[in-house]
Design a protein around this motif. Structure first.
Motif, PDB file in Angstrom:
ATOM      1  N   UNK A  25       0.842  -1.201   0.000  1.00 27.42           N
ATOM      2  CA  UNK A  25       0.000   0.000   0.000  1.00 27.42           C
ATOM      3  C   UNK A  25       0.876   1.249   0.000  1.00 27.42           C
ATOM      4  N   UNK A  26       1.895   1.261   0.847  1.00 25.43           N
ATOM      5  CA  UNK A  26       2.777   2.422   0.917  1.00 25.43           C
ATOM      6  C   UNK A  26       3.551   2.629  -0.393  1.00 25.43           C
ATOM      7  N   UNK A  27       3.937   1.544  -1.034  1.00 28.47           N
ATOM      8  CA  UNK A  27       4.630   1.663  -2.321  1.00 28.47           C
ATOM      9  C   UNK A  27       3.706   2.268  -3.385  1.00 28.47           C
ATOM     10  N   UNK A  28       2.449   1.870  -3.391  1.00 33.62           N
ATOM     11  CA  UNK A  28       1.489   2.433  -4.350  1.00 33.62           C
ATOM     12  C   UNK A  28       1.242   3.912  -4.056  1.00 33.62           C
ATOM     13  N   UNK A  29       1.193   4.281  -2.781  1.00 35.34           N
ATOM     14  CA  UNK A  29       1.027   5.689  -2.426  1.00 35.34           C
ATOM     15  C   UNK A  29       2.225   6.510  -2.890  1.00 35.34           C
ATOM     16  N   UNK A  30       3.424   5.953  -2.770  1.00 34.75           N
ATOM     17  CA  UNK A  30       4.623   6.648  -3.252  1.00 34.75           C
ATOM     18  C   UNK A  30       4.584   6.822  -4.769  1.00 34.75           C
ATOM     19  N   UNK A  31       4.133   5.803  -5.479  1.00 39.01           N
ATOM     20  CA  UNK A  31       4.014   5.906  -6.931  1.00 39.01           C
ATOM     21  C   UNK A  31       3.025   7.003  -7.314  1.00 39.01           C
ATOM     22  N   UNK A  32       1.910   7.065  -6.606  1.00 37.04           N
ATOM     23  CA  UNK A  32       0.905   8.086  -6.879  1.00 37.04           C
ATOM     24  C   UNK A  32       1.466   9.478  -6.607  1.00 37.04           C
ATOM     25  N   UNK A  33       2.178   9.624  -5.498  1.00 36.19           N
ATOM     26  CA  UNK A  33       2.775  10.911  -5.158  1.00 36.19           C
ATOM     27  C   UNK A  33       3.781  11.330  -6.223  1.00 36.19           C
ATOM     28  N   UNK A  36       1.850  12.533  -9.268  1.00 37.80           N
ATOM     29  CA  UNK A  36       1.248  13.843  -9.036  1.00 37.80           C
ATOM     30  C   UNK A  36       2.305  14.944  -9.074  1.00 37.80           C
ATOM     31  N   UNK A  37       3.469  14.677  -8.503  1.00 40.39           N
ATOM     32  CA  UNK A  37       4.556  15.655  -8.515  1.00 40.39           C
ATOM     33  C   UNK A  37       5.023  15.920  -9.937  1.00 40.39           C
ATOM     34  N   UNK A  38       5.127  14.864 -10.731  1.00 36.67           N
ATOM     35  CA  UNK A  38       5.518  15.010 -12.134  1.00 36.67           C
ATOM     36  C   UNK A  38       4.534  15.912 -12.871  1.00 36.67           C
ATOM     37  N   UNK A  39       3.250  15.695 -12.644  1.00 38.99           N
ATOM     38  CA  UNK A  39       2.226  16.520 -13.290  1.00 38.99           C
ATOM     39  C   UNK A  39       2.298  17.963 -12.823  1.00 38.99           C
ATOM     40  N   UNK A  41       4.845  19.636 -11.806  1.00 43.97           N
ATOM     41  CA  UNK A  41       6.046  20.312 -12.273  1.00 43.97           C
ATOM     42  C   UNK A  41       6.155  20.383 -13.789  1.00 43.97           C
ATOM     43  N   UNK A  42       5.146  19.926 -14.481  1.00 38.33           N
ATOM     44  CA  UNK A  42       5.198  19.954 -15.944  1.00 38.33           C
ATOM     45  C   UNK A  42       5.029  21.386 -16.462  1.00 38.33           C
ATOM     46  N   UNK A  43       5.714  21.728 -17.551  1.00 35.80           N
ATOM     47  CA  UNK A  43       5.605  23.081 -18.115  1.00 35.80           C
ATOM     48  C   UNK A  43       4.178  23.453 -18.506  1.00 35.80           C
ATOM     49  N   UNK A  44       3.398  22.493 -18.951  1.00 37.27           N
ATOM     50  CA  UNK A  44       2.009  22.788 -19.324  1.00 37.27           C
ATOM     51  C   UNK A  44       1.226  23.297 -18.118  1.00 37.27           C
ATOM     52  N   UNK A  45       1.504  22.730 -16.967  1.00 33.86           N
ATOM     53  CA  UNK A  45       0.827  23.163 -15.743  1.00 33.86           C
ATOM     54  C   UNK A  45       1.269  24.576 -15.360  1.00 33.86           C
ATOM     55  N   UNK A  46       2.549  24.882 -15.563  1.00 33.98           N
ATOM     56  CA  UNK A  46       3.043  26.236 -15.274  1.00 33.98           C
ATOM     57  C   UNK A  46       2.335  27.261 -16.151  1.00 33.98           C
ATOM     58  N   UNK A  47       2.208  26.936 -17.445  1.00 36.70           N
ATOM     59  CA  UNK A  47       1.557  27.854 -18.374  1.00 36.70           C
ATOM     60  C   UNK A  47       0.104  28.070 -17.978  1.00 36.70           C
TER      61      UNK A  47
END
Length: 68
Positions: A25-33, A36-39, A41-47
């Protein structure tokens, strides 16, 4: 962590199984985090965030001109 005394092998196996599931469960939560962090920090999100700020500023300036 508190030391636990077990009275049977079945209790030990049950505890190990529980710990294994918690670890998964904790490993899946880390993958989700990570995803989400990748999304975030994406340039599209900044724009998108910048455009939202510009829209709010533009509306504010328009309202100031109308009020004056």
């Amino acid at each position: 962590m508190k030391k636990k005394n077990y009275s049977s092998l079945e209790e030990i196996n049950t505890e190990l199984h529980l710990l294994s599931l918690q670890r998964k469960i904790h490993m899946e939560e880390l993958k989700l985090t990570k995803h989400q962090l990748k999304e975030d920090l994406s340039p599209a999100n900044w724009i998108n965030t910048a455009l939202q700020g510009i829209k709010k500023y533009g509306i504010l300036m328009l309202l100031r001109k109308i009020i004056k």
